[in-house]
Write an enzyme that holds these catalytic residues in place. Sequence first.
Site, PDB file in Angstrom:
ATOM      1  N   GLY A   1     -17.376   4.732 -13.684  1.00  0.00           N
ATOM      2  CA  GLY A   1     -16.267   3.836 -13.976  1.00  0.00           C
ATOM      3  C   GLY A   1     -16.712   2.397 -13.795  1.00  0.00           C
ATOM      4  O   GLY A   1     -16.266   1.698 -12.895  1.00  0.00           O
TER       5      GLY A   1
ATOM      6  N   ASN B   1      -8.320   1.223  -5.705  1.00  0.00           N
ATOM      7  CA  ASN B   1      -7.037   0.841  -5.144  1.00  0.00           C
ATOM      8  C   ASN B   1      -6.264   2.087  -4.728  1.00  0.00           C
ATOM      9  O   ASN B   1      -6.500   3.180  -5.238  1.00  0.00           O
ATOM     10  CB  ASN B   1      -6.218   0.052  -6.172  1.00  0.00           C
ATOM     11  CG  ASN B   1      -6.736  -1.357  -6.360  1.00  0.00           C
ATOM     12  OD1 ASN B   1      -7.216  -1.994  -5.422  1.00  0.00           O
ATOM     13  ND2 ASN B   1      -6.643  -1.868  -7.581  1.00  0.00           N
TER      14      ASN B   1
ATOM     15  N   LYS C   1      -5.067  -2.907   2.683  1.00  0.00           N
ATOM     16  CA  LYS C   1      -5.368  -3.350   1.311  1.00  0.00           C
ATOM     17  C   LYS C   1      -4.203  -3.031   0.379  1.00  0.00           C
ATOM     18  O   LYS C   1      -3.854  -3.820  -0.506  1.00  0.00           O
ATOM     19  CB  LYS C   1      -6.652  -2.662   0.831  1.00  0.00           C
ATOM     20  CG  LYS C   1      -7.048  -2.977  -0.612  1.00  0.00           C
ATOM     21  CD  LYS C   1      -7.542  -4.388  -0.779  1.00  0.00           C
ATOM     22  CE  LYS C   1      -7.904  -4.690  -2.237  1.00  0.00           C
ATOM     23  NZ  LYS C   1      -8.956  -3.810  -2.759  1.00  0.00           N
TER      24      LYS C   1
ATOM     25  N   ASN D   1      -2.131  -5.468  -2.168  1.00  0.00           N
ATOM     26  CA  ASN D   1      -1.938  -5.171  -3.590  1.00  0.00           C
ATOM     27  C   ASN D   1      -0.461  -5.126  -3.963  1.00  0.00           C
ATOM     28  O   ASN D   1      -0.065  -5.619  -5.021  1.00  0.00           O
ATOM     29  CB  ASN D   1      -2.601  -3.830  -3.936  1.00  0.00           C
ATOM     30  CG  ASN D   1      -4.105  -3.931  -4.037  1.00  0.00           C
ATOM     31  OD1 ASN D   1      -4.652  -4.984  -4.347  1.00  0.00           O
ATOM     32  ND2 ASN D   1      -4.797  -2.841  -3.764  1.00  0.00           N
TER      33      ASN D   1
ATOM     34  N   SER E   1      -4.458 -10.472 -10.653  1.00  0.00           N
ATOM     35  CA  SER E   1      -4.544  -9.115 -10.122  1.00  0.00           C
ATOM     36  C   SER E   1      -5.091  -8.160 -11.174  1.00  0.00           C
ATOM     37  O   SER E   1      -5.024  -8.426 -12.376  1.00  0.00           O
ATOM     38  CB  SER E   1      -3.166  -8.635  -9.657  1.00  0.00           C
ATOM     39  OG  SER E   1      -2.324  -8.358 -10.767  1.00  0.00           O
TER      40      SER E   1
ATOM     41  N   GLU F   1      -2.425   0.700 -12.516  1.00  0.00           N
ATOM     42  CA  GLU F   1      -2.410   1.618 -11.377  1.00  0.00           C
ATOM     43  C   GLU F   1      -1.132   1.476 -10.549  1.00  0.00           C
ATOM     44  O   GLU F   1      -1.106   1.882  -9.385  1.00  0.00           O
ATOM     45  CB  GLU F   1      -3.617   1.341 -10.480  1.00  0.00           C
ATOM     46  CG  GLU F   1      -4.955   1.605 -11.143  1.00  0.00           C
ATOM     47  CD  GLU F   1      -6.115   1.263 -10.219  1.00  0.00           C
ATOM     48  OE1 GLU F   1      -6.845   2.189  -9.825  1.00  0.00           O
ATOM     49  OE2 GLU F   1      -6.285   0.075  -9.904  1.00  0.00           O
TER      50      GLU F   1
END
Length: 299
Positions: free
Chosen positions: A7, A102, A179, A183, A248, A261
Amino acid sequence: MKVAVMGAGAVGCYYGAMLARAGHEVVLIGRPSHVEAVRANGLRLETKTFDVQVPLDASTEASAVQGADLVLFCVKSTDSESAAAQIKPHLLPDALVLTLQNGVDNDERVRAALPSHDVAAAVVYVATEMAGPGHVKHHGRGELVIAPSRRSEEVAQALIAAGVPTQISDNVRGALWAKLVLNCAYNALSAVSQLPYGELVQGTGVTDVIRDVVAECLAVAKAEGVVIPGDVDAAVRAIAQTMPSQYSSTAQDLARGKRSEIDHLNGLVVRRGEALGVPTPANRVLFVMVKLLEGKQQK
């Protein structure tokens, strides 16, 4: 060490390029246009202090993980299970699959798909973007926090030697949640407004919304029994200060007409909150707004 990046987007290309510059054998696994550019000219790594072409290999096939000691697993959270299934037949028995994604549960989902292999989570703090095929741009930071595993010490030392600040932590779950809070605070707002963090926080009422989102995330984490390290409020404030020009990943996805996501960010907080009886109205609104924009693009 042989390294495969499964990826090869902005995050995977950055860490893959840093390891390749340090002399490791690296193969990037990604989209055809990106792979063609890398094969032709190497990967351009543009940072604030240097701008270089890094020679490395690239492939569109998951089988390119063959022989890798380390797999940097960097696919979107929505693709975790399918990508794990693709690499499973080609993994060395003692390879470490390090999830640089994420969300807070990717390592668990990948481990379920790869029960016979070593899988460890990493928390990623880096601002990067793909500036074009074969071109990754680094805006700031770059440190990693990784979970203990059989090869974590070896991998951490290789990353540190390559210029990537890395630490091993027994509380990666808490760090992943820390994290996730960041986000949830910024990603959807940046996506809906299509603004970078520095401009975003100047908007009327934005810091109040961020405060509400963070409070909900912390309440859900507490109900989950997760201990989040550090000063979360300070970390949230620091994002806009240390990454003022960063959009972002959710904003970048929507700008390119791609699926985001968000289900694994604000959406996860909403689902966990429902299961635990913790109200999450601010996260729900942001989740719904991003899903509406995704739906609009797909028509």
